[in-house]
Design a protein around this motif. Structure first.
Motif, PDB file in Angstrom:
ATOM      1  N   UNK A 128      -0.956  -1.495   5.955  1.00 52.27           N
ATOM      2  CA  UNK A 128       0.077  -1.377   5.012  1.00 52.27           C
ATOM      3  C   UNK A 128       0.106  -0.049   4.526  1.00 52.27           C
ATOM      4  N   UNK A 129       1.098   0.772   4.725  1.00 52.43           N
ATOM      5  CA  UNK A 129       1.556   2.231   4.403  1.00 52.43           C
ATOM      6  C   UNK A 129       1.950   2.330   3.132  1.00 52.43           C
ATOM      7  N   UNK A 130       1.542   3.225   2.254  1.00 52.55           N
ATOM      8  CA  UNK A 130       1.775   3.329   0.782  1.00 52.55           C
ATOM      9  C   UNK A 130       2.095   5.112   0.531  1.00 52.55           C
ATOM     10  N   UNK A 131       2.849   5.190  -0.376  1.00 53.60           N
ATOM     11  CA  UNK A 131       3.006   6.543  -0.890  1.00 53.60           C
ATOM     12  C   UNK A 131       3.827   6.544  -2.183  1.00 53.60           C
ATOM     13  N   UNK A 132       3.408   7.548  -3.032  1.00 51.57           N
ATOM     14  CA  UNK A 132       3.932   7.785  -4.430  1.00 51.57           C
ATOM     15  C   UNK A 132       3.123   8.538  -5.241  1.00 51.57           C
ATOM     16  N   UNK A 133       3.689   8.560  -6.586  1.00 51.91           N
ATOM     17  CA  UNK A 133       2.907   9.304  -7.749  1.00 51.91           C
ATOM     18  C   UNK A 133       1.930   8.279  -8.365  1.00 51.91           C
ATOM     19  N   UNK A 134       0.928   8.620  -8.554  1.00 53.70           N
ATOM     20  CA  UNK A 134      -0.064   7.882  -9.468  1.00 53.70           C
ATOM     21  C   UNK A 134      -0.183   8.765 -10.854  1.00 53.70           C
ATOM     22  N   UNK A 135       0.407   8.185 -11.857  1.00 60.81           N
ATOM     23  CA  UNK A 135       0.233   8.873 -13.025  1.00 60.81           C
ATOM     24  C   UNK A 135      -1.038   8.364 -13.883  1.00 60.81           C
TER      25      UNK A 135
END
Length: 183
Positions: A128-135
């Motif tokens: 599973x490929x993921x991407x994004x901002x972790x705040x």
């Protein structure tokens, strides 16, 4: 002759239109085969701070500044174990492999792009490929942008919540809840 050419062209265009309609219908029918999978597991982040077995290591940053989790521009490579429970000795599900980049000037947000590589019996070899901002929110959410194997064409989201954090070592256990749609 002109009439025959027009008639022939009309037949060709009609056949092309029929092929397009049938192809669209096949893909629409396939879209109904969409599956939904929900998973929950734990990743074990072991910081490079005083640990030779680190799974998170800073590899680049601003010259003359400390390469830390809160320093804007610091890039980390990660290869965390993923287990069924928070206990690091529980059955291993896979690896969380990718990058963290401290992406906010105030050091509070990091951009992540990673692959969850499964090694367990049910999903072995799938990703599973993921991407994004972790705040810094108590629960964060990143996008599932793709997948392979049993998660081919995956889309969805992952929420993460810190299960435990050792401030002195910066080691953490993070609960991941995955919701993906795939074929």
């Amino acid at each position: 002759m002109l009439m025959m050419a027009r008639s022939f062209l009309r037949k060709i265009l009609t056949n092309i239109f029929l092929v397009l309609v049938l192809t669209t219908a096949m893909y629409a029918a396939k879209a109904t085969n969409l599956k939904e999978t929900k998973l929950s597991f734990y990743l074990h982040d072991i910081s490079a701070l005083c640990n030779p077995n680190a799974t998170v290591i800073p590899v680049a940053g601003i010259a003359g500044k400390a390469w830390t989790f809160t320093q804007f521009g610091t890039i980390f490579v990660v290869d965390d174990n993923i287990t069924e429970t928070p206990n690091p000795k529980s059955p291993k599900v896979g690896q969380y492999q990718g990058l963290y980049v401290t992406a906010a000037l105030d050091g509070l947000d990091s951009f992540t792009t990673a692959s969850i590589v499964f090694i367990n019996k049910e999903y072995n070899g799938s990703t599973i490929q993921i991407q994004g901002i972790n705040n810094n929110a108590p629960v964060t959410e990143v996008a599932v942008v793709g997948g392979t194997g049993k998660f081919r064409f995956a889309r969805g989201y992952i929420t993460s919540k810190t299960y435990s954090l050792d401030i002195a070592t910066q080691n953490s256990v993070v609960q991941l809840n995955v919701m993906v749609q795939h074929y």
